[in-house]
Design a protein around this motif. Structure first.
Motif, PDB file in Angstrom:
ATOM      1  N   LYS A   1      36.591  29.332  36.439  1.00 14.90           N
ATOM      2  CA  LYS A   1      37.802  30.073  36.059  1.00 14.90           C
ATOM      3  C   LYS A   1      39.063  29.274  36.393  1.00 14.90           C
ATOM      4  O   LYS A   1      40.014  29.235  35.606  1.00 14.90           O
ATOM      5  CB  LYS A   1      37.817  31.422  36.776  1.00 14.90           C
ATOM      6  CG  LYS A   1      39.032  32.268  36.503  1.00 14.90           C
ATOM      7  CD  LYS A   1      38.969  33.568  37.290  1.00 14.90           C
ATOM      8  CE  LYS A   1      40.272  34.307  37.242  1.00 14.90           C
ATOM      9  NZ  LYS A   1      40.287  35.471  38.137  1.00 14.90           N
ATOM     10  N   ASP A   2      39.066  28.592  37.536  1.00 14.03           N
ATOM     11  CA  ASP A   2      40.217  27.771  37.924  1.00 14.03           C
ATOM     12  C   ASP A   2      40.374  26.561  36.996  1.00 14.03           C
ATOM     13  O   ASP A   2      41.492  26.176  36.656  1.00 14.03           O
ATOM     14  CB  ASP A   2      40.090  27.298  39.369  1.00 14.03           C
ATOM     15  CG  ASP A   2      40.265  28.425  40.378  1.00 14.03           C
ATOM     16  OD1 ASP A   2      40.662  29.546  39.983  1.00 14.03           O
ATOM     17  OD2 ASP A   2      39.992  28.182  41.571  1.00 14.03           O
TER      18      ASP A   2
ATOM     19  N   GLY B   1      41.858  27.830  33.771  1.00 10.59           N
ATOM     20  CA  GLY B   1      43.274  28.135  33.956  1.00 10.59           C
ATOM     21  C   GLY B   1      44.133  26.888  34.042  1.00 10.59           C
ATOM     22  O   GLY B   1      45.213  26.818  33.438  1.00 10.59           O
TER      23      GLY B   1
END
Length: 114
Positions: free
Chosen positions: A86-87, A90
């Protein structure tokens, strides 16, 4: 987040039209790899992160490249679960947004005055 000196260097080497083609190819390839990132196969995850890191650094996505490097080292050290996909998503998304905004301003200075 972005290494504008690297971006300007590449832009100067290849010109605006070729740079846009390189950028489009980069975005297509990176997004394809990003969509398959998974902890299920640590060897593939390490390979994908290595690929993403190289692409990112070559095109000036320094923060994203650093995150890929950190993830690659984590997988190499046996901690694939430590990679926060997810990081990565992003960071890539934000880097892409900043690139598109900054590149447009760099290539079309008249628009900044409007």
């Amino acid at each position: 987040m972005l290494d504008w000196s690297r971006i300007e260097e590449l832009l100067g080497e290849v010109g605006e039209d070729e740079f846009r083609l390189i950028l489009e190819l980069f975005l297509d390839e990176v997004e394809g790899v990003m969509m398959r990132l998974s902890h299920d196969d640590p060897a593939q995850l390490e390979t994908d992160l290595h690929f993403l890191k190289g692409c990112a650094w070559n095109l000036g996505f320094s923060a994203f490249g650093a995150l890929c490097d950190l993830g690659e080292r984590s997988v190499h050290d046996g901690n694939a679960a430590g990679v926060i996909i997810k990081d990565l998503l992003g960071s890539y998304s934000e880097s892409k947004k900043v690139m598109m905004q900054g590149l447009d301003a760099a290539l079309h200075p008249a628009r900044r005055a409007q």
